[in-house]
Design a protein around this motif. Structure first.
Motif, PDB file in Angstrom:
ATOM      1  N   ILE A   1       0.844  -1.189   0.000  1.00 58.34           N
ATOM      2  CA  ILE A   1       0.000   0.000   0.000  1.00 58.34           C
ATOM      3  C   ILE A   1       0.880   1.239   0.000  1.00 58.34           C
ATOM      4  N   ARG A   2       0.608   2.128  -0.942  1.00 58.70           N
ATOM      5  CA  ARG A   2       1.337   3.391  -1.027  1.00 58.70           C
ATOM      6  C   ARG A   2       0.832   4.351   0.058  1.00 58.70           C
ATOM      7  N   ARG A   3       1.694   5.235   0.529  1.00 58.64           N
ATOM      8  CA  ARG A   3       1.271   6.241   1.501  1.00 58.64           C
ATOM      9  C   ARG A   3       0.268   7.184   0.859  1.00 58.64           C
ATOM     10  N   SER A   4      -0.754   7.564   1.632  1.00 57.97           N
ATOM     11  CA  SER A   4      -1.762   8.510   1.150  1.00 57.97           C
ATOM     12  C   SER A   4      -2.398   9.174   2.360  1.00 57.97           C
ATOM     13  N   LYS A   5      -3.317  10.101   2.119  1.00 57.08           N
ATOM     14  CA  LYS A   5      -4.019  10.728   3.237  1.00 57.08           C
ATOM     15  C   LYS A   5      -4.848   9.700   3.994  1.00 57.08           C
ATOM     16  N   LYS A   6      -5.437   8.785   3.255  1.00 58.72           N
ATOM     17  CA  LYS A   6      -6.268   7.749   3.864  1.00 58.72           C
ATOM     18  C   LYS A   6      -5.416   6.764   4.659  1.00 58.72           C
TER      19      LYS A   6
ATOM     20  N   GLN B   1       0.633   5.771   6.809  1.00 59.71           N
ATOM     21  CA  GLN B   1       1.787   4.934   7.114  1.00 59.71           C
ATOM     22  C   GLN B   1       2.248   4.137   5.899  1.00 59.71           C
ATOM     23  N   GLY B   2       1.278   3.723   5.051  1.00 57.72           N
ATOM     24  CA  GLY B   2       1.632   2.833   3.947  1.00 57.72           C
ATOM     25  C   GLY B   2       1.957   1.461   4.499  1.00 57.72           C
ATOM     26  N   GLY B   3       2.622   0.628   3.723  1.00 56.28           N
ATOM     27  CA  GLY B   3       3.064  -0.660   4.242  1.00 56.28           C
ATOM     28  C   GLY B   3       2.550  -1.843   3.453  1.00 56.28           C
ATOM     29  N   ILE B   4       2.567  -2.990   4.109  1.00 59.86           N
ATOM     30  CA  ILE B   4       2.198  -4.253   3.472  1.00 59.86           C
ATOM     31  C   ILE B   4       1.014  -4.852   4.220  1.00 59.86           C
ATOM     32  N   LEU B   5      -0.049  -5.167   3.485  1.00 58.85           N
ATOM     33  CA  LEU B   5      -1.233  -5.800   4.056  1.00 58.85           C
ATOM     34  C   LEU B   5      -1.265  -7.277   3.678  1.00 58.85           C
ATOM     35  N   SER B   6      -1.667  -8.132   4.606  1.00 63.48           N
ATOM     36  CA  SER B   6      -1.902  -9.540   4.294  1.00 63.48           C
ATOM     37  C   SER B   6      -3.398  -9.717   4.079  1.00 63.48           C
ATOM     38  N   MET B   7      -3.760 -10.359   2.964  1.00 60.10           N
ATOM     39  CA  MET B   7      -5.170 -10.556   2.672  1.00 60.10           C
ATOM     40  C   MET B   7      -5.385 -11.899   1.987  1.00 60.10           C
ATOM     41  N   GLU B   8      -6.585 -12.461   2.182  1.00 61.77           N
ATOM     42  CA  GLU B   8      -6.922 -13.740   1.563  1.00 61.77           C
ATOM     43  C   GLU B   8      -7.239 -13.515   0.089  1.00 61.77           C
ATOM     44  N   ARG B   9      -6.726 -14.394  -0.746  1.00 65.55           N
ATOM     45  CA  ARG B   9      -6.997 -14.363  -2.183  1.00 65.55           C
ATOM     46  C   ARG B   9      -7.986 -15.483  -2.515  1.00 65.55           C
ATOM     47  N   PRO B  10      -8.746 -15.326  -3.600  1.00 61.59           N
ATOM     48  CA  PRO B  10      -9.719 -16.367  -3.959  1.00 61.59           C
ATOM     49  C   PRO B  10      -9.053 -17.679  -4.372  1.00 61.59           C
TER      50      PRO B  10
END
Length: 112
Positions: free
Chosen positions: A45-50, A53-62
């Motif tokens: 994830i790129r840094r943004s107003k929302k 911090q930015g960083g790396i997210l772990s998420m389930e893929r289909p």
């Protein structure tokens, strides 16, 4: 396609084979299911107003729907799922191993 959201499933193939988990979402057009804790990927994830911090997210893929099998809530075994109609015309999902109803798919149709 007889796998629904919140079903308990057994993963048949891949790195997480043998794992039992819950279905988070079903995509019927693509034939994919998202299973909790299975096929976890990382998204940068790129840094943004929302997200300052930015960083790396772990998420389930289909995962492909053919790689999971429904676990019957009554007998607790992985099984194929069938369908049946009762006397009033309501449709039920049925466990092929024990023959018991898993849940109701649709209510009885009204007679005209």
């Amino acid at each position: 396609m007889r796998i629904n959201k919140n079903d308990q499933v057994l993963v048949l193939t891949g790195g997480n084979s043998g794992k039992r988990s819950r279905v988070l979402s079903v995509d019927k057009e693509k034939g994919k299911v998202t299973v909790e804790g299975v096929n976890v990927g990382k998204k940068h994830i790129r840094r943004s107003k929302k997200n300052p911090q930015g960083g790396i997210l772990s998420m389930e893929r289909p995962v492909d729907i053919s790689n999971v099998q429904v676990v019957c809530p009554i007998c607790g075994k992985p099984t194929r799922v069938g369908a049946r109609f009762d006397a009033e015309g309501a449709k039920y999902r049925v466990c092929k191993k024990c023959g018991k109803d898993i849940n109701r798919i649709s209510p009885a149709k009204k007679k005209k």
